[in-house]
Every structure is written in structure tokens, then in C-alpha cells.
Design an enzyme around this catalytic site. Structure first.
Site, mmCIF file in Angstrom:
data_model
loop_
_atom_site.group_PDB
_atom_site.id
_atom_site.type_symbol
_atom_site.label_atom_id
_atom_site.label_comp_id
_atom_site.label_asym_id
_atom_site.label_seq_id
_atom_site.Cartn_x
_atom_site.Cartn_y
_atom_site.Cartn_z
ATOM 1 N N HIS A 1 -23.898 55.816 -60.456
ATOM 2 C CA HIS A 1 -23.535 56.432 -58.418
ATOM 3 C C HIS A 1 -22.464 56.890 -58.492
ATOM 4 O O HIS A 1 -21.389 56.940 -58.738
ATOM 5 C CB HIS A 1 -23.568 54.962 -58.000
ATOM 6 C CG HIS A 1 -24.633 53.734 -58.177
ATOM 7 N ND1 HIS A 1 -24.763 52.888 -57.127
ATOM 8 C CD2 HIS A 1 -26.007 53.871 -57.873
ATOM 9 C CE1 HIS A 1 -26.013 52.550 -56.644
ATOM 10 N NE2 HIS A 1 -26.960 52.982 -57.735
ATOM 11 N N TYR B 1 -21.172 49.388 -47.921
ATOM 12 C CA TYR B 1 -20.438 48.437 -47.606
ATOM 13 C C TYR B 1 -20.499 48.322 -46.077
ATOM 14 O O TYR B 1 -20.288 49.464 -45.818
ATOM 15 C CB TYR B 1 -19.034 48.472 -48.238
ATOM 16 C CG TYR B 1 -19.141 48.260 -49.326
ATOM 17 C CD1 TYR B 1 -18.299 46.518 -49.929
ATOM 18 C CD2 TYR B 1 -18.984 49.043 -50.010
ATOM 19 C CE1 TYR B 1 -17.867 46.398 -50.995
ATOM 20 C CE2 TYR B 1 -18.615 48.746 -51.695
ATOM 21 C CZ TYR B 1 -18.632 48.245 -52.060
ATOM 22 O OH TYR B 1 -18.430 46.814 -53.369
ATOM 23 N N PRO C 1 -14.079 39.991 -53.620
ATOM 24 C CA PRO C 1 -14.862 41.446 -54.280
ATOM 25 C C PRO C 1 -15.294 42.262 -54.002
ATOM 26 O O PRO C 1 -15.726 42.699 -54.114
ATOM 27 C CB PRO C 1 -16.014 40.020 -54.414
ATOM 28 C CG PRO C 1 -15.803 39.242 -53.037
ATOM 29 C CD PRO C 1 -13.541 39.057 -53.176
ATOM 30 N N LYS D 1 -13.307 44.869 -58.226
ATOM 31 C CA LYS D 1 -12.509 44.914 -58.524
ATOM 32 C C LYS D 1 -12.326 44.243 -59.999
ATOM 33 O O LYS D 1 -11.625 44.374 -60.943
ATOM 34 C CB LYS D 1 -10.938 45.393 -58.371
ATOM 35 C CG LYS D 1 -11.273 46.811 -57.539
ATOM 36 C CD LYS D 1 -11.067 48.303 -58.679
ATOM 37 C CE LYS D 1 -11.502 49.528 -58.091
ATOM 38 N NZ LYS D 1 -12.052 50.270 -58.799
ATOM 39 N N TYR E 1 -11.988 53.587 -55.778
ATOM 40 C CA TYR E 1 -12.998 52.746 -56.021
ATOM 41 C C TYR E 1 -13.206 53.344 -57.299
ATOM 42 O O TYR E 1 -14.067 52.629 -58.288
ATOM 43 C CB TYR E 1 -14.246 53.248 -54.991
ATOM 44 C CG TYR E 1 -15.171 52.906 -54.934
ATOM 45 C CD1 TYR E 1 -15.249 51.359 -54.431
ATOM 46 C CD2 TYR E 1 -16.379 52.556 -55.448
ATOM 47 C CE1 TYR E 1 -16.269 50.238 -54.353
ATOM 48 C CE2 TYR E 1 -17.698 51.993 -55.661
ATOM 49 C CZ TYR E 1 -17.637 51.019 -55.011
ATOM 50 O OH TYR E 1 -18.397 49.663 -54.966
HETATM 51 C C1 PHB Z 1 -22.682 43.046 -56.161
HETATM 52 O O1 PHB Z 1 -23.503 43.753 -56.524
HETATM 53 O O2 PHB Z 1 -22.961 41.600 -56.768
HETATM 54 C C2 PHB Z 1 -21.434 43.760 -55.641
HETATM 55 C C3 PHB Z 1 -21.334 45.463 -55.576
HETATM 56 C C4 PHB Z 1 -20.334 45.600 -54.769
HETATM 57 C C5 PHB Z 1 -19.293 44.721 -54.605
HETATM 58 C C6 PHB Z 1 -19.160 42.924 -54.525
HETATM 59 C C7 PHB Z 1 -20.155 42.558 -55.628
HETATM 60 O O3 PHB Z 1 -17.862 45.393 -54.268
#
Ligand code: PHB
Ligand code: APR
Length: 392
Positions: A72, A201, A293, A297, A383
Site C-alpha cells: 500500500h 480511517y 490500534p 503500531k 505511519y
Molecule cells: C486491521 O486491519 O485490523 C487494522 C488495520 C489498521 C489499524 C488497525 C487494525 O490501524
């Protein structure tokens, strides 16, 4: 029994460390409380930094990840009903992340360990770590009701947040920092195509959401919920309706829904234990720290500890420099606190905590960090993951 290193816990931290050490000719035994099936049943995030990917390659376990992982080069952020893209390639010096589930990595590492013949003992009970301040520590455990002893040089505590390793450090020595957030993430895994080819997000008036994925046919979605919510009260239909209500108009109708394969609520916590070394014990991964989450990280930070411990062990066993262990805790903690800060900041910016003025300020932050060159660089570089420091 005897082993140079005893590794407590067969999560991704313990298995990755074990594989790296084994490959370098440093013998180690992994002790795990649960069964392999239980370990593989846990659904966790799946966004891998380049540092982690590099270590998996170094461990020689990257074949399936290289084949199936999705690179990505960007990530999206939604707020005020709008979606903005953070171009990771552009703002993080050509770097990217790989989307590949933690469950898959763990399965690959487990398989590699079995193939390598390095010893693992699953379903152990009552692990105790002794004589950490002496030259010859040992670990006791029970297997099938019988106590066994392993004499070793070092112990790697890779046994997660609820493990025994951290608690072995006397309370007078360790200091713990903790913050629990007032929401949890309700997550649903489903065999439905992702809404976008990149993660989104977002925050809306109804709260946080995340549209993530495991593959081009499997999605992982989250919404934040109050801590009183029970997962049983969330039918698939209720979840999809809630998610849809939080999505910006431009993608709402692209959401493909379907039956959940897994559904759970995860708490959000920031936690750090200092120091991460006590005598001949090293804490690694979730045993020493937890991040919320947002920003993915957790696993990446675990691998940063594995990187440092592996390189310290190389100095100790290959260059005969036992003094190298003294740098472990400070090297780890520097990066730990950076990731703690980033995860805390992303969490605050993307959730409706606090009062109205906080929300306005967080929105203005989102606008700045996703809308200016300086801001984009700040998010993108963190990130994709900060670089590892040199071990001397
Ligand atoms: C996930 O795909 O479960 C996931 C992805 C990004 C995050 C947290 C969880 O920041
Ligand atoms: N004895 C032996 N094993 C134990 C004990 C014990 N007393 N206590 C816990 N364990 C095992 C657990 O059963 C688990 O399999 O240690 C393992 C720890 O694994 P994880 O919790 O996955 O921790 P870690 O390997 O550090 O992985 C970090 O997991 O929680 C996520 O966000 C986190 O992605 C990150 C990753």
C-alpha cells in the site's frame, strides 16, 4: 534441559525472535501456555512496516508474505464528510506498508519453526523465571503435570500483556504507565471485497470507523463503541448499518456487506513498562507495551524490540560482548515512546472524546496534517515506521 535463550510466549514476537536466533545458530526453546490453534485463532491488525518485513525476510520466512501481501503506497483519512489521501510513497521517501494479516505471519512463523526442528513446548503451565541477577538463570514450567527446568543464559519475555515475565521484575524496579480510553473497537471480519484499495480511517458525528482488509476478497471493518456495549448485541445487520451511517457519501454505496466470520470488541489502551530489561530478562512486544490500534503500531513495535534483542544477542554470542545488553531497554523505549505518542495522537484525532472545542481542534489538526506538505510528511513518515537505530 539447557538452552542459550528461553523464549516465553509463541506470539509473533517470540516466534520471530526464535527464528532469527535459530538461523544465527543461537539455540532457544519457546514455551507457550496455549495451543497452536488458540494462538492462530486471534484476529489482530495486518499493516506491516518495512522494518518488520525486513526482519521476516532475514528470518527466511517471507515467501508467502511476498506472494500474498498487498503493498500500500497510500492511506486515506475521512473527516467532515470528505476523504483525503496520504501518499506514502511521496511523503515518506518512497516507503510503503504491506497489508498481510498478523494471523498469517504467525502461521508462517510456526510452520518455519516446526520445519527448522527448533524446540517449542505448547500448553505449559506455571512458568517461573529464577536467578535473573545471577550468571545462570533458569526457568521452571509444568507440562502434563510434571515440572521441568531449563538452565539458560538469557530469558526473552515475549508473553504478551498478561504474561508472567513483566511481573517477575520486582515492583520496586519497574514503573508502569497506563491510559485506558473510554471506547472499544467493534471489529468485523467478512469475506466481502474492501470498499477501497487502500485503508480508510475516519471520524463522523457518530464516531470513528476504519475500513481495512486482509486481501482483495476479505475485509476488516471497525466502528468505535462505548465500553458498556456487548458484542452479542451487535447483529451483522446492526454493524453494517452503523458503519454505513458513519461513511462519507462518496463511498457509502460502495460498501459490500456479508456475514461476519469474526466479531469482537477490543479495548483501547496505552501502556508502557520501564525498564524493559532486568538482569538477564528482556521484555519484548506486548509484554512491555500496548498501543491503541489507531495507526497499527502493535505488531510493528513488537518487531522493533525483536530487532534490537536479536542484534544485541548477536553481539553477545557472536562477538563475545555481554556488555551489549545494557543498551537494550533504552534503544527499545525510545522507539516505543515515539509509537505511543503517534498512536495516542491518531486516536485522539479520530475519536469523539472530550467536549466540543476539543472536537473542533482535532478537526483542524486533521485538516492541517492531511492538507499541508509539512503535515503530510509528519503523518506519512510515522505511519510507515521510524527507522531502527544502530546496535553497537
Ligand atoms: C486491521 O486491519 O485490523 C487494522 C488495520 C489498521 C489499524 C488497525 C487494525 O490501524
Ligand atoms: N507462559 C507461557 N506463555 C504465555 C504466558 C505464560 N505465563 N502468558 C502468556 N503467554 C503467551 C500467550 O498465550 C501468547 O500466545 O504469550 C503469547 C504472547 O503473544 P501476543 O499477546 O500476541 O504478544 P506478542 O507476541 O508480543 O505480539 C504482539 O500482538 O497484541 C498484538 O498488537 C499486538 O500485534 C501485536 C502483537
Amino acid at each position: 534441559m539447557k538452552s542459550q535463550v528461553v523464549i516465553i510466549g509463541a506470539g509473533p514476537s517470540g516466534l520471530l525472535l526464535g527464528q532469527l536466533l535459530h538461523k544465527a545458530g543461537i539455540d532457544n526453546i519457546v514455551l507457550e501456555r496455549a495451543t497452536p490453534e488458540y494462538v492462530l485463532g486471534r484476529i489482530r491488525a495486518g499493516v506491516l512496516e518495512e522494518g518488520f518485513v525486513g526482519l521476516v525476510k532475514e528470518a527466511g520466512v517471507a515467501q508467502r508474505m511476498d506472494r500474498e501481501g498487498l503493498p500500500h503506497g497510500g492511506v486515506k483519512v475521512a473527516f467532515n464528510g470528505e476523504i483525503r489521501r496520504i501518499d506514502l510513497h511521496k511523503y515518506a521517501q518512497g516507503k510503503q506498508v504491506i497489508v498481510y494479516g498478523q494471523t498469517e505471519i504467525t502461521a508462517d512463523l510456526m510452520e518455519a519453526r516446526v520445519a527448522s526442528g527448533a524446540p517449542s513446548v505448547y500448553e505449559v503451565e506455571n512458568v517461573e523465571i529464577h536467578d535473573l541477577m545471577e550468571d545462570a538463570p533458569y526457568v521452571l514450567f509444568e507440562k502434563d503435570g510434571e515440572q521441568q527446568r531449563i538452565d539458560c543464559d538469557y530469558v526473552a519475555g515475549c508473553d504478551g500483556f498478561h504474561g508472567v515475565s513483566r511481573k517477575t521484575i520486582p515492583e520496586t524496579v519497574r514503573k508502569e504507565y497506563e491510559k485506558v480510553y473510554p471506547v472499544g473497537w467493534l471489529g468485523v471480519l467478512s469475506d466481502t471485497p474492501p470498499i477501497s484499495d487502500e485503508l480508510i480511517y475516519g471520524v463522523s458525528d457518530r464516531g470513528f470507523f476504519l475500513c481495512s482488509m486482509r486481501s482483495n476478497t476479505r475485509s476488516r471493518h471497525y466502528v468505535d463503541v462505548s465500553l458498556e456495549e456487548k458484542v452479542e448485541d451487535w447483529s451483522d445487520e446492526r454493524f453494517w448499518d452503523e458503519l454505513k451511517n458513519r461513511l462519507p457519501d462518496e463511498v457509502k454505496n460502495d460498501l459490500v456487506t456479508g456475514p461476519s466470520i469474526e466479531k469482537s470488541i477490543a479495548p483501547l489502551r496505552s501502556f508502557v513498562c520501564e525498564p524493559m530489561q532486568y538482569g538477564r530478562l528482556f521484555l519484548v512486544g506486548d509484554a512491555a507495551h500496548i498501543v491503541p490500534p489507531t495507526g497499527a503500531k502493535g505488531l510493528n513495535l513488537a518487531s522493533s524490540d525483536v530487532n534490537y534483542l536479536y542484534r544485541v544477542m548477536l553481539k553477545v554470542f557472536k562477538e563475545n560482548k555481554p556488555e551489549a545488553i545494557a543498551q537494550y531497554s533504552s534503544l527499545c523505549l525510545r522507539r516505543v515512546w515515539h509509537a505511543e505518542r503517534f498512536s495516542w495522537w491518531m486516536t485522539n484525532m479520530l475519536h469523539n472524546f472530550g467536549d466540543e472545542i476539543d472536537r473542533k481542534i482535532m478537526n483542524s489538526q486533521l485538516d492541517f496534517y492531511t492538507g499541508t506538505e509539512a503535515g503530510l510528511r509528519v503523518i506519512a513518515e510515522q505511519y510507515v515506521g521510524l527507522p531502527y537505530e544502530e546496535v553497537t
